[in-house]
Write a protein that holds these residues in place. Structure first.
Motif, mmCIF file in Angstrom:
data_model
loop_
_atom_site.group_PDB
_atom_site.id
_atom_site.type_symbol
_atom_site.label_atom_id
_atom_site.label_comp_id
_atom_site.label_asym_id
_atom_site.label_seq_id
_atom_site.Cartn_x
_atom_site.Cartn_y
_atom_site.Cartn_z
ATOM 1 N N THR A 242 4.340 9.286 10.674
ATOM 2 C CA THR A 242 3.640 8.324 9.460
ATOM 3 C C THR A 242 4.689 7.667 9.680
ATOM 4 O OG1 THR A 242 4.269 10.517 8.143
ATOM 5 C CG2 THR A 242 4.148 8.452 6.817
ATOM 6 N N ASP A 243 5.327 6.852 10.630
ATOM 7 C CA ASP A 243 6.137 5.387 11.318
ATOM 8 C C ASP A 243 4.570 4.871 11.141
ATOM 9 O OD1 ASP A 243 9.364 5.313 11.108
ATOM 10 O OD2 ASP A 243 8.705 7.166 12.212
ATOM 11 N N ALA A 244 3.598 5.747 12.047
ATOM 12 C CA ALA A 244 2.724 5.051 12.590
ATOM 13 C C ALA A 244 1.912 4.508 12.072
ATOM 14 C CB ALA A 244 1.594 5.825 13.667
ATOM 15 N N THR A 245 1.371 4.830 10.437
ATOM 16 C CA THR A 245 0.623 4.506 9.253
ATOM 17 C C THR A 245 1.506 3.885 9.068
ATOM 18 O OG1 THR A 245 0.429 6.727 8.454
ATOM 19 C CG2 THR A 245 -0.133 5.828 7.503
ATOM 20 N N PHE A 246 2.430 3.871 8.919
ATOM 21 C CA PHE A 246 3.594 2.257 8.163
ATOM 22 C C PHE A 246 3.159 0.974 9.444
ATOM 23 C CE2 PHE A 246 6.115 5.034 5.556
ATOM 24 C CZ PHE A 246 6.030 5.198 4.200
ATOM 25 N N ALA A 247 3.346 1.995 10.374
ATOM 26 C CA ALA A 247 2.740 0.039 11.504
ATOM 27 C C ALA A 247 1.422 -0.225 11.458
ATOM 28 C CB ALA A 247 2.803 0.832 12.310
ATOM 29 N N TYR A 248 0.032 1.271 11.229
ATOM 30 C CA TYR A 248 -1.190 0.086 11.763
ATOM 31 C C TYR A 248 -1.185 0.536 10.514
ATOM 32 C CZ TYR A 248 -0.824 1.784 16.285
ATOM 33 O OH TYR A 248 -1.473 1.748 17.912
ATOM 34 N N GLN A 249 -1.399 1.511 9.194
ATOM 35 C CA GLN A 249 -2.421 0.992 7.727
ATOM 36 C C GLN A 249 -1.487 0.360 6.833
ATOM 37 O OE1 GLN A 249 -2.307 3.746 9.044
ATOM 38 N NE2 GLN A 249 -4.470 2.934 10.038
ATOM 39 N N GLY A 250 0.028 0.069 7.527
ATOM 40 C CA GLY A 250 0.794 -1.187 6.429
ATOM 41 C C GLY A 250 0.201 -2.515 7.118
ATOM 42 N N GLY A 251 1.313 -2.157 8.809
ATOM 43 C CA GLY A 251 1.453 -3.396 9.066
ATOM 44 C C GLY A 251 0.363 -4.503 9.659
ATOM 45 N N GLY A 252 -0.071 -2.927 10.446
ATOM 46 C CA GLY A 252 -2.112 -3.773 11.087
ATOM 47 C C GLY A 252 -2.503 -4.187 9.670
ATOM 48 N N ARG A 253 -3.277 -2.840 8.737
ATOM 49 C CA ARG A 253 -3.970 -3.392 7.997
ATOM 50 C C ARG A 253 -3.869 -4.001 5.992
ATOM 51 N NH1 ARG A 253 -8.364 -2.374 11.792
ATOM 52 N NH2 ARG A 253 -8.388 0.061 11.804
ATOM 53 N N GLY A 254 -2.854 -3.464 6.216
ATOM 54 C CA GLY A 254 -1.835 -4.983 4.810
ATOM 55 C C GLY A 254 -1.395 -3.990 3.365
ATOM 56 N N VAL A 255 -1.768 -2.734 3.641
ATOM 57 C CA VAL A 255 -1.536 -2.120 2.601
ATOM 58 C C VAL A 255 -0.239 -1.598 2.541
ATOM 59 C CG1 VAL A 255 -1.761 0.438 1.720
ATOM 60 C CG2 VAL A 255 -3.340 0.096 3.439
ATOM 61 N N PRO A 256 0.282 -1.820 0.873
ATOM 62 C CA PRO A 256 1.852 -1.929 0.629
ATOM 63 C C PRO A 256 2.023 -0.909 0.710
ATOM 64 C CG PRO A 256 -0.266 -2.939 -1.247
ATOM 65 C CD PRO A 256 -0.896 -1.929 -0.308
ATOM 66 N N ARG A 257 3.273 -1.159 0.872
ATOM 67 C CA ARG A 257 4.270 -0.049 2.138
ATOM 68 C C ARG A 257 4.699 1.327 0.790
ATOM 69 N NH1 ARG A 257 9.096 1.580 1.124
ATOM 70 N NH2 ARG A 257 10.214 2.429 2.862
ATOM 71 N N GLU A 258 4.594 0.961 -0.415
ATOM 72 C CA GLU A 258 4.437 1.333 -1.788
ATOM 73 C C GLU A 258 3.460 2.151 -2.307
ATOM 74 O OE1 GLU A 258 6.911 -2.486 -2.047
ATOM 75 O OE2 GLU A 258 4.341 -1.954 -1.682
ATOM 76 N N ARG A 259 2.161 2.033 -1.200
ATOM 77 C CA ARG A 259 1.071 2.802 -1.625
ATOM 78 C C ARG A 259 1.687 3.855 -0.424
ATOM 79 N NH1 ARG A 259 -3.947 -0.268 -2.944
ATOM 80 N NH2 ARG A 259 -3.256 -1.563 -4.773
ATOM 81 N N ILE A 260 1.683 2.885 0.767
ATOM 82 C CA ILE A 260 1.864 4.849 1.627
ATOM 83 C C ILE A 260 3.177 5.874 1.623
ATOM 84 C CG2 ILE A 260 2.401 4.971 4.169
ATOM 85 C CD1 ILE A 260 1.666 1.827 4.796
ATOM 86 N N ALA A 261 4.296 5.529 1.109
ATOM 87 C CA ALA A 261 5.199 5.345 0.561
ATOM 88 C C ALA A 261 4.937 7.110 -0.755
ATOM 89 C CB ALA A 261 6.232 4.938 -0.207
ATOM 90 N N VAL A 262 3.793 6.405 -1.153
ATOM 91 C CA VAL A 262 3.316 7.194 -2.459
ATOM 92 C C VAL A 262 3.191 8.368 -1.584
ATOM 93 C CG1 VAL A 262 1.770 7.714 -3.989
ATOM 94 C CG2 VAL A 262 3.309 5.937 -4.333
ATOM 95 N N LEU A 263 2.193 8.105 -0.933
ATOM 96 C CA LEU A 263 1.472 9.679 0.277
ATOM 97 C C LEU A 263 2.494 10.503 1.081
ATOM 98 C CD1 LEU A 263 -1.676 7.980 0.931
ATOM 99 C CD2 LEU A 263 -1.353 9.861 -1.018
ATOM 100 N N GLU A 264 3.266 9.628 1.120
ATOM 101 C CA GLU A 264 4.277 10.240 2.085
ATOM 102 C C GLU A 264 4.970 11.261 1.165
ATOM 103 O OE1 GLU A 264 7.585 9.233 5.218
ATOM 104 O OE2 GLU A 264 7.993 7.269 3.148
ATOM 105 N N ASN A 265 5.497 10.577 0.360
ATOM 106 C CA ASN A 265 6.375 11.839 -0.630
ATOM 107 C C ASN A 265 5.440 12.875 -0.956
ATOM 108 O OD1 ASN A 265 8.426 10.212 -0.018
ATOM 109 N ND2 ASN A 265 8.257 9.148 -2.222
#
Length: 220
Positions: free
Chosen positions: A100-123
């Protein structure tokens, strides 16, 4: 009662040598008598590997960043519950190329998806489950991309421009800074022998700290 295995992930931008060091870490665990499996994300099960093909294939149709994010977590849910957790519960260690670190890095940092949206799916997918240790192979983006281009055809992610990967690297480093006890940064731009030696030493230290494995064996 069988002790739970350790979940170790290897992260980094393109061309930092994740595949090489995944094999190196696996060889080290084998020398130390630690039962383990090696897997990857996206992928790791037949269904998750099918999703991986969808995600990586170059295509003319623009891929919406939320579509990409949902596919990543769909593959992760299948992988986590179908392979990773059963292995850990049986006492095996799990070495995984990205999580999941890759998701925060690629989709979050790279694509600009808000961290909070990723965190919802992570949980939703993982609950409180997180890697026990993250080995972050870090190198300048230009170094990694030069190596990646020498491997041959580039997948959909590898075809992105340098600023995309710079944002990814910065996100990885920021996450590592927040949890230095769980993240282990290794300078992947160094000579291969040096990088491999550091990875072997780290794995040996983690095994010694866990009390797993057979009597000590030199892995230097």
């Amino acid at each position: 009662m069988t002790a739970r295995g350790q979940f170790i992930t290897i992260e980094g931008t393109e061309g930092v040598g994740k595949s090489t060091q995944l094999g190196n870490a696996s060889d080290t665990l084998r020398q130390l008598g630690v039962s383990h499996i090696v897997t990857r994300e996206p992928g790791g099960t037949p269904m998750a590997e099918s999703i991986r093909k969808l995600l990586l294939a170059p295509r003319e149709e623009p891929v919406n960043e939320i579509t990409e994010l949902l596919l990543m977590f769909a593959a992760r849910a299948q992988h986590l519950h179908g392979r990773i957790l059963p292995a850990l519960e049986s006492g095996q260690w799990v070495l995984c190329d990205r999580f999941t670190d890759a998701t925060f890095a690629y989709q979050g940092g790279g694509r600009g998806v808000p961290r909070e949206r990723i965190a919802v799916l992570e949980n939703l997918v993982q609950g409180e489950f997180r890697p026990d240790h993250v080995i972050l192979l870090d190198a300048p983006v230009e170094t990694g991309m030069t190596r990646a281009r020498h491997r041959g055809d580039l997948d959909r992610f590898e075809q992105e421009a340098v600023p995309f990967f710079q944002r990814i690297r910065e996100t990885y480093l920021a996450r590592a800074k927040k949890a230095p006890g769980r993240y282990h940064i290794i300078q992947a731009g160094a000579p291969l022998e040096q990088v491999s030696g550091e990875v072997r030493g780290l794995i040996a230290t983690l095994v010694a700290g866990s009390g797993a494995g057979s009597p000590p064996v030199s892995v230097r």
